[in-house]
Design an enzyme around this catalytic site. Structure first.
Site, short mmCIF file in Angstrom:
data_model
loop_
_atom_site.label_atom_id
_atom_site.label_comp_id
_atom_site.label_asym_id
_atom_site.label_seq_id
_atom_site.Cartn_x
_atom_site.Cartn_y
_atom_site.Cartn_z
N LYS A 197 7.40 11.10 -31.65
CA LYS A 197 6.59 11.08 -30.44
C LYS A 197 6.47 9.64 -29.98
O LYS A 197 5.95 8.79 -30.71
CB LYS A 197 5.22 11.69 -30.70
CG LYS A 197 4.32 11.65 -29.48
CD LYS A 197 2.99 12.35 -29.72
CE LYS A 197 2.13 12.30 -28.49
NZ LYS A 197 0.81 12.91 -28.72
N ARG A 207 -3.25 13.31 -19.76
CA ARG A 207 -4.53 12.67 -20.11
C ARG A 207 -5.54 12.87 -18.99
O ARG A 207 -6.73 12.99 -19.23
CB ARG A 207 -4.31 11.19 -20.43
CG ARG A 207 -3.49 11.01 -21.71
CD ARG A 207 -3.23 9.55 -22.03
NE ARG A 207 -2.25 9.41 -23.10
CZ ARG A 207 -1.65 8.28 -23.43
NH1 ARG A 207 -1.95 7.16 -22.77
NH2 ARG A 207 -0.76 8.25 -24.41
N LYS A 219 -1.61 3.34 -27.44
CA LYS A 219 -1.27 4.15 -28.61
C LYS A 219 -0.05 3.58 -29.35
O LYS A 219 0.56 4.27 -30.15
CB LYS A 219 -1.06 5.61 -28.20
CG LYS A 219 -2.32 6.24 -27.56
CD LYS A 219 -2.24 7.77 -27.46
CE LYS A 219 -3.53 8.35 -26.90
NZ LYS A 219 -3.53 9.84 -26.90
N GLU A 235 11.64 9.22 -39.31
CA GLU A 235 10.49 10.14 -39.21
C GLU A 235 10.93 11.58 -39.48
O GLU A 235 10.20 12.37 -40.07
CB GLU A 235 9.86 10.05 -37.81
CG GLU A 235 9.10 8.74 -37.54
CD GLU A 235 7.71 8.72 -38.18
OE1 GLU A 235 7.37 9.64 -38.94
OE2 GLU A 235 6.96 7.76 -37.91
N LYS A 250 9.54 14.04 -28.41
CA LYS A 250 8.71 14.05 -27.20
C LYS A 250 8.60 12.64 -26.65
O LYS A 250 8.35 11.72 -27.44
CB LYS A 250 7.32 14.57 -27.60
CG LYS A 250 6.28 14.50 -26.51
CD LYS A 250 4.95 14.92 -27.08
CE LYS A 250 3.89 14.84 -26.01
NZ LYS A 250 2.59 15.14 -26.52
N SER A 276 4.15 16.18 -19.32
CA SER A 276 3.49 16.30 -18.02
C SER A 276 4.14 15.44 -16.94
O SER A 276 4.33 15.88 -15.81
CB SER A 276 2.00 15.96 -18.16
OG SER A 276 1.82 14.68 -18.72
N TYR A 315 5.88 23.08 -19.14
CA TYR A 315 4.93 23.65 -18.17
C TYR A 315 5.64 24.58 -17.20
O TYR A 315 5.00 25.33 -16.48
CB TYR A 315 4.20 22.51 -17.42
CG TYR A 315 3.46 21.61 -18.39
CD1 TYR A 315 2.24 21.98 -18.92
CD2 TYR A 315 4.01 20.40 -18.81
CE1 TYR A 315 1.58 21.19 -19.84
CE2 TYR A 315 3.37 19.59 -19.73
CZ TYR A 315 2.15 19.99 -20.25
OH TYR A 315 1.51 19.22 -21.18
C1 PBG Z 1 -2.31 14.06 -27.66
C2 PBG Z 1 -1.24 14.68 -26.87
C3 PBG Z 1 -0.67 14.12 -25.73
C4 PBG Z 1 0.25 15.05 -25.25
C5 PBG Z 1 0.25 16.14 -26.11
N1 PBG Z 1 -0.67 15.89 -27.14
C6 PBG Z 1 -0.99 12.86 -25.02
C7 PBG Z 1 -0.98 11.60 -25.75
O1 PBG Z 1 -0.42 11.46 -26.83
O2 PBG Z 1 -1.59 10.67 -25.22
C8 PBG Z 1 1.05 14.84 -24.01
C9 PBG Z 1 1.60 16.03 -23.36
C10 PBG Z 1 2.08 15.83 -21.97
O3 PBG Z 1 2.09 14.71 -21.40
O4 PBG Z 1 2.47 16.83 -21.39
N2 PBG Z 1 -2.38 14.25 -28.99
#
Ligand code: PBG
Length: 324
Positions: A197, A207, A219, A235, A250, A276, A315
């Site tokens: 990720k 968010r 992050k 990983e 992701k 997203s 989505y």
């Molecule tokens: C947080 C989480 C995030 C997403 C899924 N789980 C956001 C982040 O890590 O800040 C993002 C999903 C998306 O953008 O569609 N644990």
């Protein structure tokens, strides 16, 4: 003369030689739920809704009827229930356990997946617990966070989740969650691990949907550097060893090379999350007719599948399933 175009000459021939296909059964549909009676449009993600539990049931039922086998649920938690210890994440009477129970009672065959991370519950907005280090800076403390994540995963398992999906990127959490679930009799609950990720700006709209933007810092000390791919393999090997059932990369679209390399590094099923921001870019460009939404949506999904993903979190799940 060798003429590659012969294999493209008609829809029938193209269908015969097609290497990759999409099916509704490839999709996991992400759904947002909140503790209100009314469904609410999400400003940052056109076409997405924060559902009441009742609305969630209706939407999940429609997805299942279209052949989508799984949903993953994300909670929008009211500000007054957020705290720096994120204890609401393992409250058995909390929103997510109630949503899991309602989903499983109504659709026993639907695969219900939950997100395991602290950000929706953490007043700091981070996926892990935040502490101050000796230089006065913020630190996301790994091992203490993992203990809370284990409680959260256990709480979801008790409520009836089929899979838990740690998205926090703490070290060692897959093994710790596996051990906790096994020792409590939940050896059949699967782990869908967010293995690679990335620290991505493409999460912005999500968010917004959860009002979970970090209050301070970013992050980057736990999510991966977008410049790296060897680290994704590292990983992957770790999560496989720690007992993950499914590996995930992701975001998806800007990381197709990562999907492809991870595909070659593991025999586990591989998922990719079209996040997203990827969704929003297509929606935004289609809004004024700049792009053909349906065609670009399908092309973005087939590209992710072709790169090597077996499963796509998107989505667009319902919209794409309707086109298939
Ligand atoms: C947080 C989480 C995030 C997403 C899924 N789980 C956001 C982040 O890590 O800040 C993002 C999903 C998306 O953008 O569609 N644990």
């Amino acid at each position: 003369m060798i003429r590659p175009r012969r294999n493209r000459k008609s829809p029938a021939v193209r269908a015969l030689v097609r290497e990759t296909t999409l099916s509704a059964s490839d999709f996991i549909y992400p759904l947002f739920v909140h503790d209100k009676n009314a469904d609410e449009a999400i400003d940052s993600m056109p076409g997405c809704i924060r559902w009441s539990i009742e609305g969630l049931l209706k939407e999940a039922g429609e997805a299942q009827a279209l052949g989508i086998p799984a949903v993953v649920i994300f909670p929008a938690i009211s500000e007054d229930l957020k705290s720096s210890d994120a204890v609401q994440c393992y409250n058995d009477d909390g929103l997510i356990p109630r949503a899991i129970k309602a989903l499983k009672a109504t659709y026993p065959e639907l695969c219900v997946i939950t997100d395991v991370a602290l950000d929706p519950y953490n007043s700091d907005g981070h996926d892990g617990l935040v502490a101050e280090n000796e230089h006065g800076g913020l630190e996301i403390i790994n091992d203490e966070t993992v203990e809370v994540l284990c409680q959260q995963a256990l709480c979801h398992a008790r409520a009836g989740a089929d899979m838990v999906s740690p998205s926090d990127m703490m070290d060692g959490r897959v093994e710790a969650i596996r051990t906790t679930l096994d020792s409590e009799g939940y050896q059949d609950v699967s782990i869908l691990a967010y293995t690679a990720k990335y620290a991505s700006a493409y999460y912005g709209p999500f968010r917004g949907a959860l009002e979970s933007t970090p209050k301070a810092g970013d992050k980057k000390t736990y999510q991966m550097d977008p410049a790296n791919v060897h680290e994704a393999i590292r990983e992957t090997l770790l999560d496989e060893e720690e007992g993950a059932d499914i590996i995930m990369v992701k975001p998806a679209g800007p990381y197709l090379d990562v999907i492809s390399q991870v595909r070659n590094a593991t025999t586990l099923p591989l998922a990719a999350y079209q996040v997203s921001g990827e969704y929003l870019m297509i929606k935004a460009a289609a809004k004024d007719g700049w792009l053909d939404e349906q065609a670009v949506m399908m092309e973005s999904l087939i590209g992710i599948k072709r790169a090597g993903a077996d499963i796509i979190v998107t989505y667009f799940a319902k919209q794409a399933a309707r086109c298939l």
